[in-house]
Design a protein around this motif. Structure first.
Motif, PDB file in Angstrom:
ATOM      1  N   GLU A 182       0.835  -1.203   0.000  1.00 10.98           N
ATOM      2  CA  GLU A 182       0.000   0.000   0.000  1.00 10.98           C
ATOM      3  C   GLU A 182       0.874   1.260   0.000  1.00 10.98           C
ATOM      4  OE1 GLU A 182      -3.549   2.185   2.558  1.00 10.98           O
ATOM      5  OE2 GLU A 182      -2.427   0.538   3.481  1.00 10.98           O
ATOM      6  N   GLU A 232       2.111   1.787  -3.432  1.00 17.71           N
ATOM      7  CA  GLU A 232       1.072   2.336  -4.301  1.00 17.71           C
ATOM      8  C   GLU A 232       0.870   3.826  -4.044  1.00 17.71           C
ATOM      9  OE1 GLU A 232       0.960   0.546  -6.662  1.00 17.71           O
ATOM     10  OE2 GLU A 232      -0.815  -0.709  -6.715  1.00 17.71           O
ATOM     11  N   ALA A 233       0.998   4.245  -2.798  1.00 18.77           N
ATOM     12  CA  ALA A 233       0.887   5.672  -2.489  1.00 18.77           C
ATOM     13  C   ALA A 233       1.988   6.451  -3.214  1.00 18.77           C
ATOM     14  CB  ALA A 233       0.968   5.901  -0.981  1.00 18.77           C
ATOM     15  N   LYS A 285      -4.666   0.294  -4.341  1.00 22.06           N
ATOM     16  CA  LYS A 285      -4.296   0.821  -3.025  1.00 22.06           C
ATOM     17  C   LYS A 285      -5.466   0.670  -2.053  1.00 22.06           C
ATOM     18  CE  LYS A 285      -2.743   5.003  -0.630  1.00 22.06           C
ATOM     19  NZ  LYS A 285      -3.815   4.975   0.368  1.00 22.06           N
TER      20      LYS A 285
END
Length: 153
Positions: A106, A109-110, A144
């Protein structure tokens, strides 16, 4: 200027997605849950599709995006490599906890979203390319969100 901007944007985003393919493959290998493993493999394949699409787009602009590195792309790739390493470190520390791997993904993905948003905010990127970047950005946002929802399970 616009050609230089699109070349840099394509190269940077291509490198980011190439690294994401590897990162998701590694994450899929780390998790124990079969459904999560399948979803992470799906995200890896999705990113491979992004790479293929962007390489085709690069050809349209006469850009050799295979061997070109910009300063920005080197920094992006280095950050992504650190992220992959973080997945390995975090999983080792937590006994390969699926939620820890998903949390690290995650975070990756950010970072990817920020890179896409930078490209999307540029006035020098042609509308056709922006459409492709926006579609990929939206898919990454969905990934995400999936990671965020599933890391708590």
């Amino acid at each position: 200027m616009a050609n230089e901007t699109i070349a840099r944007a394509l190269t940077d985003i291509l490198n980011l997605n190439r690294t994401s393919v590897k990162g998701y493959q590694e994450a899929a290998e780390e998790v124990k849950n079969a459904d999560t493993k399948a979803k992470l493999s799906q995200f890896s394949q999705q990113r491979a599709g992004f790479v293929s699409d962007l390489e085709g787009y690069a050809k349209q602009y006469g850009i050799d995006a295979h061997d070109t590195n910009t300063v920005e792309s080197l920094a992006t790739d280095a950050a992504a490599a650190v992220h992959r390493g973080w997945i390995n470190i975090k999983s080792a520390i937590t006994g390969q906890s699926d939620s820890a791997v998903l949390e690290a993904a995650e975070t990756g993905e950010a970072s990817a979203l920020k890179a896409y948003e930078t490209v999307l905010s540029s006035n020098d990127v042609p509308a056709g390319a922006k459409t492709v970047f926006q579609q990929q950005h939206d898919a990454i946002l969905q990934a995400k969100n999936w990671l965020a929802m599933n890391k708590a399970k």
